[in-house]
Each structure stands twice: as C-alpha cells, then as structure tokens.
Design an enzyme around this catalytic site. Structure first.
Site, PDB file in Angstrom:
ATOM      1  N   ARG A   1      38.957  27.652  64.860  1.00 27.26           N
ATOM      2  CA  ARG A   1      39.202  26.938  63.655  1.00 27.26           C
ATOM      3  C   ARG A   1      39.977  25.577  63.802  1.00 27.26           C
ATOM      4  NH1 ARG A   1      42.118  30.219  59.433  1.00 27.26           N
ATOM      5  NH2 ARG A   1      42.135  28.085  58.570  1.00 27.26           N
TER       6      ARG A   1
ATOM      7  N   ASP B   1      53.970  26.125  63.684  1.00 24.74           N
ATOM      8  CA  ASP B   1      52.728  26.136  64.350  1.00 24.74           C
ATOM      9  C   ASP B   1      52.796  26.247  65.607  1.00 24.74           C
ATOM     10  OD1 ASP B   1      51.795  26.046  61.660  1.00 24.74           O
ATOM     11  OD2 ASP B   1      51.026  23.796  61.931  1.00 24.74           O
TER      12      ASP B   1
ATOM     13  N   ARG C   1      51.896  32.553  51.035  1.00 29.57           N
ATOM     14  CA  ARG C   1      51.562  31.173  50.668  1.00 29.57           C
ATOM     15  C   ARG C   1      51.269  31.012  49.237  1.00 29.57           C
ATOM     16  NH1 ARG C   1      47.902  29.650  55.781  1.00 29.57           N
ATOM     17  NH2 ARG C   1      48.705  27.577  55.792  1.00 29.57           N
ATOM     18  N   PRO C   2      52.045  31.222  48.403  1.00 28.74           N
ATOM     19  CA  PRO C   2      51.621  30.466  46.911  1.00 28.74           C
ATOM     20  C   PRO C   2      51.289  29.233  46.961  1.00 28.74           C
ATOM     21  CG  PRO C   2      54.094  31.143  47.333  1.00 28.74           C
ATOM     22  CD  PRO C   2      53.547  31.156  48.635  1.00 28.74           C
ATOM     23  N   ILE C   3      50.822  28.763  45.825  1.00 26.84           N
ATOM     24  CA  ILE C   3      50.476  27.416  45.697  1.00 26.84           C
ATOM     25  C   ILE C   3      51.377  26.842  44.435  1.00 26.84           C
ATOM     26  CG2 ILE C   3      48.429  27.487  46.668  1.00 26.84           C
ATOM     27  CD1 ILE C   3      46.870  27.346  43.959  1.00 26.84           C
ATOM     28  N   ASP C   4      52.530  27.600  44.036  1.00 34.85           N
ATOM     29  CA  ASP C   4      53.158  27.086  42.809  1.00 34.85           C
ATOM     30  C   ASP C   4      53.739  25.817  42.724  1.00 34.85           C
ATOM     31  OD1 ASP C   4      54.720  28.649  44.758  1.00 34.85           O
ATOM     32  OD2 ASP C   4      56.488  27.799  43.879  1.00 34.85           O
ATOM     33  N   GLN C   5      53.981  25.115  43.868  1.00 35.08           N
ATOM     34  CA  GLN C   5      54.233  23.840  43.702  1.00 35.08           C
ATOM     35  C   GLN C   5      53.457  22.781  43.571  1.00 35.08           C
ATOM     36  OE1 GLN C   5      58.020  23.245  44.101  1.00 35.08           O
ATOM     37  NE2 GLN C   5      57.806  25.275  43.913  1.00 35.08           N
TER      38      GLN C   5
ATOM     39  N   CYS D   1      44.916  31.147  57.137  1.00 32.50           N
ATOM     40  CA  CYS D   1      45.454  32.170  58.155  1.00 32.50           C
ATOM     41  C   CYS D   1      46.480  33.320  57.443  1.00 32.50           C
ATOM     42  CB  CYS D   1      46.226  31.647  59.373  1.00 32.50           C
ATOM     43  SG  CYS D   1      45.475  30.958  60.526  1.00 32.50           S
TER      44      CYS D   1
ATOM     45  N   ILE E   1      59.649  29.386  58.021  1.00 33.90           N
ATOM     46  CA  ILE E   1      58.568  28.958  57.005  1.00 33.90           C
ATOM     47  C   ILE E   1      57.804  30.307  56.585  1.00 33.90           C
ATOM     48  CG2 ILE E   1      56.729  27.231  56.781  1.00 33.90           C
ATOM     49  CD1 ILE E   1      59.348  26.038  57.694  1.00 33.90           C
TER      50      ILE E   1
ATOM     51  N   ARG F   1      42.686  27.183  54.096  1.00 30.04           N
ATOM     52  CA  ARG F   1      43.701  26.637  53.213  1.00 30.04           C
ATOM     53  C   ARG F   1      43.303  25.532  52.523  1.00 30.04           C
ATOM     54  NH1 ARG F   1      47.309  29.362  50.578  1.00 30.04           N
ATOM     55  NH2 ARG F   1      49.299  27.935  50.117  1.00 30.04           N
TER      56      ARG F   1
ATOM     57  N   LYS G   1      43.975  18.548  63.127  1.00 28.95           N
ATOM     58  CA  LYS G   1      43.262  19.560  62.107  1.00 28.95           C
ATOM     59  C   LYS G   1      43.896  18.931  60.979  1.00 28.95           C
ATOM     60  CE  LYS G   1      44.572  23.882  61.437  1.00 28.95           C
ATOM     61  NZ  LYS G   1      44.941  24.456  60.298  1.00 28.95           N
ATOM     62  N   ASN G   2      45.400  19.265  60.651  1.00 30.32           N
ATOM     63  CA  ASN G   2      45.966  19.232  59.714  1.00 30.32           C
ATOM     64  C   ASN G   2      46.183  17.818  58.813  1.00 30.32           C
ATOM     65  OD1 ASN G   2      46.130  22.173  59.749  1.00 30.32           O
ATOM     66  ND2 ASN G   2      48.338  21.983  60.405  1.00 30.32           N
TER      67      ASN G   2
HETATM   68  N1  EPU Z   1      55.164  27.432  49.932  1.00 27.52           N
HETATM   69  C1  EPU Z   1      55.478  27.852  48.368  1.00 27.52           C
HETATM   70  N2  EPU Z   1      54.881  27.268  47.235  1.00 27.52           N
HETATM   71  C2  EPU Z   1      53.955  26.399  47.474  1.00 27.52           C
HETATM   72  C3  EPU Z   1      53.718  25.811  48.750  1.00 27.52           C
HETATM   73  C4  EPU Z   1      54.484  26.337  49.703  1.00 27.52           C
HETATM   74  O1  EPU Z   1      56.266  29.012  48.359  1.00 27.52           O
HETATM   75  O2  EPU Z   1      53.485  25.918  46.467  1.00 27.52           O
HETATM   76  C5  EPU Z   1      55.864  27.837  50.835  1.00 27.52           C
HETATM   77  C6  EPU Z   1      54.869  28.633  51.694  1.00 27.52           C
HETATM   78  O3  EPU Z   1      54.596  29.826  51.436  1.00 27.52           O
HETATM   79  C7  EPU Z   1      55.411  28.365  53.012  1.00 27.52           C
HETATM   80  C8  EPU Z   1      56.085  27.080  53.101  1.00 27.52           C
HETATM   81  O4  EPU Z   1      56.426  26.752  51.747  1.00 27.52           O
HETATM   82  O5  EPU Z   1      56.148  29.516  53.575  1.00 27.52           O
HETATM   83  C9  EPU Z   1      55.519  25.881  53.735  1.00 27.52           C
HETATM   84  O6  EPU Z   1      54.244  26.032  53.265  1.00 27.52           O
HETATM   85  P1  EPU Z   1      53.446  24.338  53.133  1.00 27.52           P
HETATM   86  O7  EPU Z   1      53.077  24.050  51.926  1.00 27.52           O
HETATM   87  O8  EPU Z   1      54.323  23.369  54.010  1.00 27.52           O
HETATM   88  O9  EPU Z   1      52.263  24.746  54.144  1.00 27.52           O
HETATM   89  P2  EPU Z   1      50.625  24.498  54.050  1.00 27.52           P
HETATM   90  O10 EPU Z   1      50.490  23.260  53.325  1.00 27.52           O
HETATM   91  O11 EPU Z   1      50.054  25.742  53.334  1.00 27.52           O
HETATM   92  C10 EPU Z   1      50.447  23.110  56.319  1.00 27.52           C
HETATM   93  C11 EPU Z   1      49.565  23.520  57.238  1.00 27.52           C
HETATM   94  C12 EPU Z   1      49.996  24.867  58.371  1.00 27.52           C
HETATM   95  C13 EPU Z   1      51.502  24.690  58.567  1.00 27.52           C
HETATM   96  C14 EPU Z   1      52.397  24.194  57.585  1.00 27.52           C
HETATM   97  C15 EPU Z   1      53.788  23.957  57.832  1.00 27.52           C
HETATM   98  C16 EPU Z   1      47.354  22.836  56.733  1.00 27.52           C
HETATM   99  C17 EPU Z   1      46.079  23.178  56.382  1.00 27.52           C
HETATM  100  N3  EPU Z   1      48.094  23.754  56.976  1.00 27.52           N
HETATM  101  O12 EPU Z   1      50.290  24.279  55.703  1.00 27.52           O
HETATM  102  O13 EPU Z   1      49.261  24.740  59.322  1.00 27.52           O
HETATM  103  O14 EPU Z   1      51.801  25.629  59.207  1.00 27.52           O
HETATM  104  O15 EPU Z   1      51.777  23.031  56.850  1.00 27.52           O
HETATM  105  O16 EPU Z   1      53.891  22.621  58.512  1.00 27.52           O
HETATM  106  O17 EPU Z   1      47.624  21.604  56.673  1.00 27.52           O
HETATM  107  C18 EPU Z   1      48.059  25.915  61.201  1.00 27.52           C
HETATM  108  O18 EPU Z   1      47.728  25.021  61.690  1.00 27.52           O
HETATM  109  O19 EPU Z   1      48.247  26.919  61.930  1.00 27.52           O
HETATM  110  C19 EPU Z   1      48.808  26.235  59.957  1.00 27.52           C
HETATM  111  C20 EPU Z   1      49.269  27.287  59.397  1.00 27.52           C
END
Ligand code: EPU
Length: 418
Positions: free
Chosen positions: A397, A304, A121-125, A116, A326, A92, A22-23
């Site tokens: 999903r 996960d 889950r901010p997107i600041d980065q 989820c 995480i 997401r 999926k991811n």
């Molecule tokens: N984070 C920030 N700022 C950012 C980005 C992330 O603070 O700009 C924090 C997040 O809040 C979190 C951590 O950093 O606490 C990790 O977030 P990451 O960006 O790595 O996760 P993601 O890209 O949102 C993907 C998977 C998730 C999986 C994570 C970690 C997808 C669509 N989702 O999420 O999958 O848990 O990586 O491996 O690829 C799932 O499949 O159930 C799922 C939640």
C-alpha cells in the site's frame, strides 16, 4: 494473500531512489477534483493506495491518464455520487473525497474511511472543520450526509494538529466565501505540498507549514500542477535499514531537512551517516548506544518511522525507550519481533522498552499494518535464516517497487501469492 520471503544476512550496498510521498499524493489526487480543468501531478508513487484513489475518481466520472509517473486528471464531467462503503473503507485517504466533493458541490454522502488498524482514528476534527464552515453533518450507520447552502469562511481551532483535519479543512475552505484561519494546524511537509498544489489551481492559501494557515476562498479553480515531494517515510525506512545492515547504502532523491528528526536520532546512537543536498549515505555501526525516542507531529519524530526504528534500537547495547504519543495501538509489531528473538517489554500501552543487542532468527511473522510490515522486513534483513512475512499487501500500500529496490542493493527477497 501476499507473502514476502527474505533470506537476509547480506550487507545492503548501492543506491535506493525514493519515490513520491504516499501521504502527499493521496491528498493531491482527490484535491484535483476541485478544479474543472485538467490538472497534472508528476512523481506519483506506484502503490496500491494510489490505485484505489484513481479507481474512485474514475467511478465518479473523471477522465484520467497515467503515463510513467505522471497523472493527468480532468474532473469536468465528475458526478457527485455516493462512494460505496467497501471502496471508501480500503484506505484512510478516501475521506479527502469527502472534503473535495463538499467544497465543490456543497453536498456529499460518504462512509467512514478505512486505513491501518493502529488506533481508533476518529474524524471529529474534520467534521468540526466542516461544521465551522457552515455545513450540517448527519451521521447514520457509519455514513455521513454533509451539506450546506453556503460554505462560509471561519476561524477553526483544531484540538490536535491532525494531518487529515488540516487538509480536509483546507479543501473545503478554498471554495468557501470569505476567509478561513486554521489554528493549531498540522505542519507536515505533506500539508505544504497540498497548499502549493491548490495555489497552483488558483487558491489563496498562506501559512502552510506553520500552525496558522490562512485561506481566502475563491469561486473557481483552474488547471494546476504538482510534483509530489519525496516520501520522507520511505526514505527513513531505507535509511534505518542501512543503519541496521548497510555498507555505504545511499538513499537518494530526498529532502534531508524533512528527516532531520531521524538523522539526529541516528547520530545520537552512533550511526555513521553523511548527509548531502539530496541524499544520505549510511552504514552499519560497530556498536550502537541505546536512546529514548518520543513520537510527535512534525517536526517531531514521526510515528510512521517508530516501528521500523524499533529494529535498530534492538541492536543497541542496553535498554532503549520508545514512546508512541499519536496512536494507541501501534506496537503490534512487537509481538512478532519478540517471536523472532527480540527482548521488548510492551507492558505499558504507550511506552516500550527494548533490550539489546538482539540476534534475530527467521520464522513466520505478520505485517499487521503498513509500517509494522516495514519493521518486519528490516528485522529479516539481519538473519540468514528465512523470514516469511504474511499479509504483505499492507506493505505494498505504501512502498513502491520494494522488491526491486531491495534486490538492487543485495537483498534476497521475493513476493509470492499464497
Ligand atoms: N485524531 C482525532 N480526531 C481527528 C483526527 C485525528 O482524534 O479528527 C487523532 C488520531 O486518532 C491520531 C492523531 O489525532 O491519534 C493524529 O491523526 P492525524 O489526523 O494527524 O492522522 P491521519 O491524517 O489520519 C496521516 C497519515 C498517517 C500518519 C499521520 C500522522 C495519511 C493518509 N495518513 O494520518 O500515515 O501516521 O498522518 O503523521 O496521510 C502511514 O503512512 O503509515 C500512516 C498511518
């Protein structure tokens, strides 16, 4: 609402074949937009997150054909339109369109993505990556206007190895002028799969899979191909199910190195497991040792799989400890496990203590999120009392054909609309 009904108690035996990740797939589909020629992606999983993304692509004007598990995407007539909020909020991965459209058109308007509810889950980065590459970001009422006269390669340091920010930065940097370096990049296999796909489309990316990724921007991207890698989280979920209730359950079509973290933890607990080149066979142990687990970015133990693993930990004799590093809200499954008979202390926000062994009873519980739902299914497998899992659409999903896959190995399961 969808509900899963399970009458457990049977041992799981036979083979479960794992689908595409999926991811990885949820990034490959939006990434295809960067090309003006037809791209092909095989081993696409049949999950609702992919349906949501292909609907977005079609809305933008792409020409898509899906036959069996092969999708062909022609984005040559895509229009850079605003994606409605109710659509981007569905998942997401909708924010991979933010970066793909920005990379291609130097301009995008999009709402905050969904996903989820397991933390803020901010997107600041991701936004930091866009800004470093020369984009201006204006945020108003949950909506982002992002534009640049020119995207220029840059040195981007991520504050944490975020999967999403690493992929988003790559998707823009491949179309920027000059070179980009992403430091402290996420190292998940899904990142490598996206980089390989982009390279097949003419991008110049090296270092994916390490914490330093180098990208040299290109002006044009051509047709490309990818076979989606096996889903290590789907595989891990069924392997855990096998450790809880399996008798020689084989989980096939996998890359065992991607789940080495899980395999080692299962061995530590005393789970009988044999590893072959593309499969794992697992059985329920007579007795299990309690252990400590801490989630971390790859190659650490995946967040996960933390919720599915909780059921196995609850079968061990003694107290196991599970630390979630995480997400700040990924223990919503515990309330329902306790309702089914577990003894789990969740008084600290990031660490739970699981006292086993547990004898689960059925009842009505809820899939609060995708992996919490998988956890409920595994608990339900252990008891011959009926378990009703509400909000099962969360599970669909991310787990393809879960009903058939479990039926084939001996589980009494049905999915109903209520
Ligand atoms: N984070 C920030 N700022 C950012 C980005 C992330 O603070 O700009 C924090 C997040 O809040 C979190 C951590 O950093 O606490 C990790 O977030 P990451 O960006 O790595 O996760 P993601 O890209 O949102 C993907 C998977 C998730 C999986 C994570 C970690 C997808 C669509 N989702 O999420 O999958 O848990 O990586 O491996 O690829 C799932 O499949 O159930 C799922 C939640």
């Amino acid at each position: 609402m969808k509900q899963i009904i399970i009458s457990g108690g049977n041992l799981l035996t036979g083979t479960i074949n794992i689908g595409g990740a999926k991811n990885s797939a949820v990034a490959l589909v939006p990434a295809s937009l960067l090309s003006d020629e037809k791209v092909t992606i095989s081993n696409i999983p049949k999950i609702s997150d992919i349906e949501a993304l292909t609907e977005i692509l079609e809305y933008l004007g792409a020409d898509i054909s899906l036959e069996n598990d092969v999708i062909k995407i022609d984005s040559s007539s895509v229009e850079n339109k605003e994606i409605p909020e109710n659509v981007s909020k569905k998942l997401r991965a909708s924010y991979y369109f933010m970066s793909a459209l920005l990379g291609k058109y130097k301009h995008v308007e999009m709402y905050f993505p969904g996903g989820c509810a397991i933390g803020a889950r901010p997107i600041d980065q991701t936004l930091k990556g866009f800004r470093a590459l020369g984009a201006t970001v204006i945020e108003e009422n949950n909506k982002f206007k992002i534009f640049a006269d020119e995207l220029k390669g840059a040195h981007v340091y991520l504050d944490m190895p975020s999967v999403g920010a690493t992929i988003n930065t790559m998707l823009v940097a491949v179309r920027a002028t000059g070179g980009t370096i992403i430091e402290n990049a996420a190292r998940e296999p899904e990142i490598v799969s996206v980089a390989n796909f982009l390279n097949s489309m003419g991008a110049r990316i090296t270092g994916a899979g390490t914490s330093k990724i180098k990208i040299i921007g290109v002006e044009k991207m051509t047709s490309g191909f990818s076979e989606v890698i096996p889903d290590r989280i789907e595989a891990g979920t069924y392997i855990i199910a096998g450790a809880v209730m399996g008798h020689n359950l084989t989980v096939a079509n996998i890359i065992p190195e991607h789940i080495e973290n899980l395999i080692q933890k299962l061995k530590e607990m005393g789970v009988p497991i044999t590893v072959d080149s593309t499969s794992v066979t697992v059985s329920r142990a007579n007795s299990l040792k309690p252990i400590s687990v801490r989630t971390a970015g790859y190659p650490g133990f995946p967040t996960d799989l933390q919720q599915p693993l909780t059921v196995l930990l609850s079968m061990a004799e003694g107290v196991s400890k599970l630390e979630e590093t995480i997400y700040e809200n990924r223990f919503q499954n515990v309330k329902y496990l306790n309702k089914m008979g577990a003894d789990i202390d969740v008084s600290s926000q990031r660490v739970i203590k699981i006292k086993g062994p547990t004898k689960y009873k059925g009842g009505t519980v809820m899939a609060t999120d995708l992996r919490a739902g998988a956890c409920m299914i595994i608990a339900a497998l252990t008891t011959n009392k009926k378990t009703f899992i509400d909000k099962a659409e969360h599970i669909l999903r991310g787990y393809e054909n879960i009903e058939d896959k479990l039926k084939n190995v001996g589980v009494n399961i049905e999915i109903v609309d209520i």
